[in-house]
Design an enzyme around this catalytic site. Sequence first.
Site, PDB file in Angstrom:
ATOM      1  N   THR A  49      69.733 -98.387  59.557  1.00 51.28           N
ATOM      2  CA  THR A  49      70.744 -99.224  60.226  1.00 51.28           C
ATOM      3  C   THR A  49      71.432-100.186  59.256  1.00 51.28           C
ATOM      4  O   THR A  49      72.437-100.796  59.604  1.00 51.28           O
ATOM      5  CB  THR A  49      70.131-100.018  61.394  1.00 51.28           C
ATOM      6  OG1 THR A  49      68.949-100.644  60.929  1.00 51.28           O
ATOM      7  CG2 THR A  49      69.804 -99.122  62.568  1.00 51.28           C
ATOM      8  N   ASP A  96      59.604 -86.708  50.379  1.00 43.77           N
ATOM      9  CA  ASP A  96      59.173 -86.166  49.084  1.00 43.77           C
ATOM     10  C   ASP A  96      59.254 -84.648  49.207  1.00 43.77           C
ATOM     11  O   ASP A  96      59.769 -84.138  50.212  1.00 43.77           O
ATOM     12  CB  ASP A  96      57.732 -86.650  48.780  1.00 43.77           C
ATOM     13  CG  ASP A  96      57.438 -86.686  47.282  1.00 43.77           C
ATOM     14  OD1 ASP A  96      57.818 -85.726  46.569  1.00 43.77           O
ATOM     15  OD2 ASP A  96      56.836 -87.665  46.813  1.00 43.77           O
ATOM     16  N   LYS A 118      58.186 -94.255  56.456  1.00 44.36           N
ATOM     17  CA  LYS A 118      59.442 -93.544  56.168  1.00 44.36           C
ATOM     18  C   LYS A 118      59.290 -92.614  54.948  1.00 44.36           C
ATOM     19  O   LYS A 118      59.924 -92.785  53.916  1.00 44.36           O
ATOM     20  CB  LYS A 118      60.587 -94.536  55.937  1.00 44.36           C
ATOM     21  CG  LYS A 118      60.855 -95.420  57.153  1.00 44.36           C
ATOM     22  CD  LYS A 118      62.054 -96.315  56.970  1.00 44.36           C
ATOM     23  CE  LYS A 118      62.337 -97.173  58.179  1.00 44.36           C
ATOM     24  NZ  LYS A 118      61.339 -98.267  58.391  1.00 44.36           N
ATOM     25  N   LYS A 128      52.707-101.758  65.022  1.00 48.28           N
ATOM     26  CA  LYS A 128      53.381-101.058  63.916  1.00 48.28           C
ATOM     27  C   LYS A 128      52.944-101.688  62.600  1.00 48.28           C
ATOM     28  O   LYS A 128      52.957-102.918  62.457  1.00 48.28           O
ATOM     29  CB  LYS A 128      54.898-101.166  64.052  1.00 48.28           C
ATOM     30  CG  LYS A 128      55.640-100.429  62.930  1.00 48.28           C
ATOM     31  CD  LYS A 128      57.126-100.344  63.208  1.00 48.28           C
ATOM     32  CE  LYS A 128      57.919-101.501  62.650  1.00 48.28           C
ATOM     33  NZ  LYS A 128      58.092-101.471  61.178  1.00 48.28           N
ATOM     34  N   ARG A 182      59.231-110.394  64.794  1.00 45.39           N
ATOM     35  CA  ARG A 182      59.238-111.859  64.773  1.00 45.39           C
ATOM     36  C   ARG A 182      59.242-112.550  66.128  1.00 45.39           C
ATOM     37  O   ARG A 182      58.580-113.586  66.270  1.00 45.39           O
ATOM     38  CB  ARG A 182      60.395-112.336  63.883  1.00 45.39           C
ATOM     39  CG  ARG A 182      60.113-112.052  62.408  1.00 45.39           C
ATOM     40  CD  ARG A 182      61.351-112.094  61.557  1.00 45.39           C
ATOM     41  NE  ARG A 182      62.218-110.941  61.822  1.00 45.39           N
ATOM     42  CZ  ARG A 182      63.353-110.709  61.176  1.00 45.39           C
ATOM     43  NH1 ARG A 182      63.749-111.528  60.226  1.00 45.39           N
ATOM     44  NH2 ARG A 182      64.076-109.649  61.467  1.00 45.39           N
ATOM     45  N   ASP A 192      54.698 -97.013  59.763  1.00 48.49           N
ATOM     46  CA  ASP A 192      56.136 -96.955  59.446  1.00 48.49           C
ATOM     47  C   ASP A 192      56.325 -96.902  57.938  1.00 48.49           C
ATOM     48  O   ASP A 192      56.664 -97.887  57.301  1.00 48.49           O
ATOM     49  CB  ASP A 192      56.821 -98.190  60.052  1.00 48.49           C
ATOM     50  CG  ASP A 192      58.339 -98.117  59.965  1.00 48.49           C
ATOM     51  OD1 ASP A 192      58.863 -97.018  59.687  1.00 48.49           O
ATOM     52  OD2 ASP A 192      58.985 -99.157  60.188  1.00 48.49           O
TER      53      ASP A 192
END
Length: 236
Positions: free
Chosen positions: A120, A70, A67, A38, A211, A65
């Site tokens: 989230t 528009d 997001k 990603k 991570r 990614d």
Amino acid sequence: MASQIAPRDRLIVALDLPGVGEAEAMIDRLGDSVSFYKIGYQLAFAGGLALVPKLAAGGKKVFVDLKLHDIGNTVARGVESIAKSGATFLTVHAYPQTMKAAVEGRTGSALRILAVTVLTSYDEADLSAAGYRLGVSELVEMRARQAQSLGVDGLVCSAEEAAALRRVVGHQLALVTPGIRPAGAATGDQKRVMTPARAIAAGSDYLVVGRPVVGAPDPKAAAEAIHAEIAEALGQ
Ligand code: C5P
């Protein structure tokens, strides 16, 4: 359909790294242990989108990614460009115009559109402050239904939402889940975390892990341990 996903493609490693050099070094270190990456804001805006065609040419899948959100024409044309780069997944915010335009823009390509229903980091108070009347779970469900009816290919959701969303959208849409922590890993800033095995059991198709892999002393071993946990959860 979920059962058709190759087990080793279910782990998506987030290359949340500051530059292309660091990302390439990590990709080299991970070698065959990771088939799906990603690329998010941090790396994309540091030149990382150039890695998409390179990774695709090397047989890897890439989740871009960004997001997007528009006006429809801008989204559709942007999605066309990302589709040409060889990406497999692209995120857009789950607004009807945006989702419709993204589905149009990916037509005829291998790119699949994932909708982000409600971030989230948002709770009821954040939604209210932003002018929404619905609460988080109502808005997530409404947007999931809209995503499905507009031909979107999958949803980004927390593992906690996965089981409920499966009941809403069935098995047609892929559920892609961040916030994954193998047992014993540090949670960092993630508040609601699940182990890989529990996320798979909850109905997630793909697990996004940053991570715990790229920050591990031995990233390859960390990725292999997650594969083992996924395979066990799938009974394979
Ligand atoms: O390092 P960690 O495993 O927490 O990384 C999770 C990745 O998933 C990050 O790239 C983060 O931006 C992304 N993500 C998330 N929560 C969401 C959506 C995306 O953590 N709701």
